[in-house]
Structures are given as structure tokens and as C-alpha cells.
Design a protein around this motif. Sequence first.
Motif, PDB file in Angstrom:
ATOM      1  N   GLU A   3      20.654   9.092  17.659  1.00 32.52           N
ATOM      2  CA  GLU A   3      21.304   8.836  16.383  1.00 32.52           C
ATOM      3  C   GLU A   3      20.495   9.473  15.248  1.00 32.52           C
ATOM      4  N   PRO A   4      21.182   9.964  14.204  1.00 33.44           N
ATOM      5  CA  PRO A   4      20.439  10.528  13.066  1.00 33.44           C
ATOM      6  C   PRO A   4      19.512   9.521  12.403  1.00 33.44           C
ATOM      7  N   SER A   5      19.920   8.231  12.336  1.00 30.27           N
ATOM      8  CA  SER A   5      19.054   7.243  11.690  1.00 30.27           C
ATOM      9  C   SER A   5      17.775   7.021  12.486  1.00 30.27           C
ATOM     10  N   LEU A   6      17.879   7.009  13.818  1.00 27.73           N
ATOM     11  CA  LEU A   6      16.672   6.855  14.641  1.00 27.73           C
ATOM     12  C   LEU A   6      15.799   8.100  14.582  1.00 27.73           C
ATOM     13  N   LEU A   7      16.431   9.259  14.496  1.00 28.54           N
ATOM     14  CA  LEU A   7      15.669  10.503  14.388  1.00 28.54           C
ATOM     15  C   LEU A   7      14.899  10.534  13.070  1.00 28.54           C
ATOM     16  N   GLY A   8      15.550  10.113  11.982  1.00 24.48           N
ATOM     17  CA  GLY A   8      14.872  10.055  10.685  1.00 24.48           C
ATOM     18  C   GLY A   8      13.755   9.030  10.677  1.00 24.48           C
ATOM     19  N   ALA A   9      13.994   7.886  11.314  1.00 22.53           N
ATOM     20  CA  ALA A   9      12.958   6.847  11.381  1.00 22.53           C
ATOM     21  C   ALA A   9      11.786   7.315  12.225  1.00 22.53           C
ATOM     22  N   SER A  10      12.070   8.051  13.296  1.00 23.32           N
ATOM     23  CA  SER A  10      10.990   8.602  14.127  1.00 23.32           C
ATOM     24  C   SER A  10      10.153   9.588  13.326  1.00 23.32           C
ATOM     25  N   ALA A  11      10.821  10.407  12.524  1.00 24.72           N
ATOM     26  CA  ALA A  11      10.096  11.358  11.675  1.00 24.72           C
ATOM     27  C   ALA A  11       9.254  10.622  10.636  1.00 24.72           C
ATOM     28  N   ALA A  12       9.782   9.519  10.100  1.00 28.11           N
ATOM     29  CA  ALA A  12       9.023   8.734   9.119  1.00 28.11           C
ATOM     30  C   ALA A  12       7.779   8.126   9.752  1.00 28.11           C
ATOM     31  N   VAL A  13       7.891   7.641  10.987  1.00 35.77           N
ATOM     32  CA  VAL A  13       6.727   7.088  11.683  1.00 35.77           C
ATOM     33  C   VAL A  13       5.689   8.183  11.918  1.00 35.77           C
ATOM     34  N   ALA A  14       6.153   9.374  12.275  1.00 41.84           N
ATOM     35  CA  ALA A  14       5.225  10.486  12.487  1.00 41.84           C
ATOM     36  C   ALA A  14       4.508  10.851  11.188  1.00 41.84           C
ATOM     37  N   ILE A  15       5.212  10.822  10.074  1.00 43.33           N
ATOM     38  CA  ILE A  15       4.589  11.121   8.780  1.00 43.33           C
ATOM     39  C   ILE A  15       3.609  10.019   8.390  1.00 43.33           C
ATOM     40  N   LEU A  16       3.971   8.750   8.692  1.00 48.91           N
ATOM     41  CA  LEU A  16       3.055   7.642   8.414  1.00 48.91           C
ATOM     42  C   LEU A  16       1.762   7.782   9.190  1.00 48.91           C
ATOM     43  N   GLU A  17       1.824   8.360  10.371  1.00 48.87           N
ATOM     44  CA  GLU A  17       0.622   8.543  11.187  1.00 48.87           C
ATOM     45  C   GLU A  17      -0.385   9.437  10.471  1.00 48.87           C
ATOM     46  N   LEU A  18       0.077  10.343   9.609  1.00 46.87           N
ATOM     47  CA  LEU A  18      -0.832  11.196   8.850  1.00 46.87           C
ATOM     48  C   LEU A  18      -1.720  10.369   7.916  1.00 46.87           C
ATOM     49  N   ASP A  19      -1.218   9.206   7.488  1.00 47.66           N
ATOM     50  CA  ASP A  19      -1.984   8.348   6.583  1.00 47.66           C
ATOM     51  C   ASP A  19      -3.220   7.771   7.263  1.00 47.66           C
ATOM     52  N   ALA A  20      -3.213   7.691   8.582  1.00 47.80           N
ATOM     53  CA  ALA A  20      -4.332   7.077   9.302  1.00 47.80           C
ATOM     54  C   ALA A  20      -5.637   7.829   9.094  1.00 47.80           C
ATOM     55  N   ALA A  21      -5.596   9.150   8.991  1.00 47.41           N
ATOM     56  CA  ALA A  21      -6.841   9.897   8.843  1.00 47.41           C
ATOM     57  C   ALA A  21      -6.705  11.173   8.022  1.00 47.41           C
ATOM     58  N   SER A  22      -5.526  11.741   7.951  1.00 47.25           N
ATOM     59  CA  SER A  22      -5.398  13.072   7.374  1.00 47.25           C
ATOM     60  C   SER A  22      -5.067  13.089   5.890  1.00 47.25           C
ATOM     61  N   ALA A  23      -4.241  12.168   5.436  1.00 49.03           N
ATOM     62  CA  ALA A  23      -3.760  12.256   4.062  1.00 49.03           C
ATOM     63  C   ALA A  23      -3.806  10.897   3.376  1.00 49.03           C
ATOM     64  N   ALA A  24      -4.452  10.823   2.274  1.00 52.48           N
ATOM     65  CA  ALA A  24      -4.443   9.706   1.328  1.00 52.48           C
ATOM     66  C   ALA A  24      -5.107   8.420   1.818  1.00 52.48           C
ATOM     67  N   GLN A  25      -4.921   8.004   3.019  1.00 51.48           N
ATOM     68  CA  GLN A  25      -5.463   6.759   3.577  1.00 51.48           C
ATOM     69  C   GLN A  25      -5.145   5.561   2.676  1.00 51.48           C
ATOM     70  N   LEU A  26      -3.863   5.333   2.466  1.00 56.11           N
ATOM     71  CA  LEU A  26      -3.390   4.224   1.644  1.00 56.11           C
ATOM     72  C   LEU A  26      -3.102   2.969   2.458  1.00 56.11           C
ATOM     73  N   MET A  27      -3.321   3.019   3.755  1.00 56.47           N
ATOM     74  CA  MET A  27      -3.113   1.913   4.684  1.00 56.47           C
ATOM     75  C   MET A  27      -1.641   1.553   4.886  1.00 56.47           C
ATOM     76  N   ILE A  28      -0.721   2.437   4.489  1.00 55.37           N
ATOM     77  CA  ILE A  28       0.693   2.175   4.760  1.00 55.37           C
ATOM     78  C   ILE A  28       1.025   2.434   6.222  1.00 55.37           C
ATOM     79  N   CYS A  29       0.099   3.034   6.949  1.00 59.70           N
ATOM     80  CA  CYS A  29       0.320   3.307   8.364  1.00 59.70           C
ATOM     81  C   CYS A  29       0.084   2.074   9.230  1.00 59.70           C
ATOM     82  N   ARG A  30      -0.443   1.000   8.671  1.00 65.36           N
ATOM     83  CA  ARG A  30      -0.719  -0.207   9.444  1.00 65.36           C
ATOM     84  C   ARG A  30       0.595  -0.874   9.844  1.00 65.36           C
ATOM     85  N   PRO A  31       0.695  -1.352  11.083  1.00 64.76           N
ATOM     86  CA  PRO A  31       1.933  -1.977  11.545  1.00 64.76           C
ATOM     87  C   PRO A  31       2.370  -3.173  10.702  1.00 64.76           C
TER      88      PRO A  31
END
Length: 95
Positions: A3-31
Motif C-alpha cells: 500500500e502507498p501509505s505503508l510504503l510512505g510510513a516505511s520511508a519515514a521510519v528509514a528517515i527517522l533512523e538517520l536521527d540516531a547518529a547521522s543527523a541532528a540527534q533530536l531523539m525523535i528516533c526513539r520508539p
Amino acid sequence: MIEPSLLGASAAVAILELDAASAAQLMICRPAVFGPVLGAAFGQPALGMGLGALWELLSLDAPIGGYLPINATVAAGACLLMALGDGAVSPEAAF
């Protein structure tokens, strides 16, 4: 087909993973932070909050020495995406 909504959500999770170490480290990547948001996006904020809190608790171990912690962002995101949407499985099966 995904589904497009799941594909977009998967992409959002992948982008959130960048917050863990690569970009900004705002802690929005925490579950505990993105779990309720992702759940609310699919109309089930309580499920998102519960699974997000559960993965947050499972990932509290401190990385010391050669210890490699689980990737809580990816684990919680995959769990939530399996439990949400049209072809969802039960939360117990997703976990």
C-alpha cells in the motif's frame, strides 16, 4: 503489492533512523516518541504507544565495550507497520 501509505510510513521510519547518529540527534528516533505518532497516523495511537513503549524498554541496555544493542527504531517501526494497515496481523504476531 505494498500500500502507498505503508510504503510512505516505511520511508519515514528509514528517515527517522538517520536521527540516531547521522543527523541532528533530536531523539525523535526513539520508539517511545515515534510509536504513538505512527500509530496515530494509522488511527491506532494506543497500539503505537504500547508497542513503542515496549521496544523502548527492550532497548534500554547501555552499549558498553563490544555489546551491540538492538536497533530499536527499525525493530519498533517494522513491528508497528506489521500491526497497522489493511493487511495487518495481530500485535502479538507482529512482536
